[in-house]
Design an enzyme around this catalytic site. Structure first.
Site: not given
Length: 245
Positions: A146, A168
């Site tokens: 990501s 995360y």
């Protein structure tokens, strides 16, 4: 079965029963590949396989919990018996936590859970599948990362990555670092390994708040899974090209 499978590219996509993972499986299946749908939930897995088959894809279910070594070993055995090798591994399975999430208040068990799935799970599956990948003429590994894992973007003034993420985002940074080390170790082989950034995709991980569809988010992983033999390795890509670490 092995004779038939030798004529097809064999892929495994983890977390492929829904969202981006499903669309990656669909995209690879549309290319005539035989695609393993890796997923923990039996009903969702079989529903995904049925849907892919109805669309003309050669899909098969692979019971797979990336946090469980016995499950991963069983998945290797299934692919071994079905195809005798693996051409492409897409490590798509992942979980998220709250957002925004400040590190000073992040629950440590949440951090452990995310690292176990998003990082250790990738290592567990990759290492287990490597013997099968080494039998391929054109092996590829794609890890789902990501933009939020990019330290460069995280520290660039004016770049908005959605706020603080104490659990995360760091797992994706960790995954990026691990991928670099894999690329170094595999540099003398024909295995290409890269990370994909799907963009801000509407999935259950973000409460479907993303601005892109899962099909759009799957595009970069599919591109990396189909790289030519002289393609790049050890890098992070989105639809626009290389993303800085």
């Amino acid at each position: 079965m092995l004779a038939v499978m030798s004529e097809k590219t064999i892929a495994l996509v983890t977390g492929a029963n829904k969202g981006i993972g499903y669309e990656i499986a669909a995209g690879l299946g549309a290319r005539g590949w035989s695609v393993g749908v890796g997923a923990r939930d039996e009903q969702r897995r079989e529903d995904a396989v049925a849907k892919l088959r109805a669309a003309g894809a050669d899909a098969f279910g692979v019971p797979l919990d990336v946090t469980d070594s016995a499950s991963v070993t069983a998945a290797v055995q299934l692919i071994e018996e079905r195809a005798g090798r693996l051409d492409v591994l897409v490590n798509n399975a992942g979980i998220a936590s709250g957002w925004p999430e400040e590190p000073t208040t992040t629950d440590l068990e949440t951090v452990r859970r995310l690292v176990e799935t998003n990082v250790i799970g990738v290592i567990r599956v990759t290492n287990a599948m490597l013997p099968l990948l080494r039998r391929s003429a054109h092996p590829r590994i794609v890890n789902q990362s990501s933009h939020v894992g990019s330290l460069t973007l995280q520290t660039t003034p004016g770049v908005d990555l959605g706020g603080i993420s104490g659990a995360y985002a760091p797992t994706k940074t960790y995954l990026n670092a691990v991928t670099i080390q894999y690329a170094k170790e595999l540099s003398g082989t024909n295995i290409l390994i890269n990370n994909a950034c799907p963009g801000y995709v509407a999935t259950d991980l973000n409460g479907f708040s993303g601005t892109q569809t899962p099909e759009q988010g799957a595009a970069i992983a599919i591109r990396l899974a189909t790289l030519p033999d002289d393609g790049p390795t050890g890098q992070l890509f989105d639809d626009n090209g290389v993303v800085p670490w």
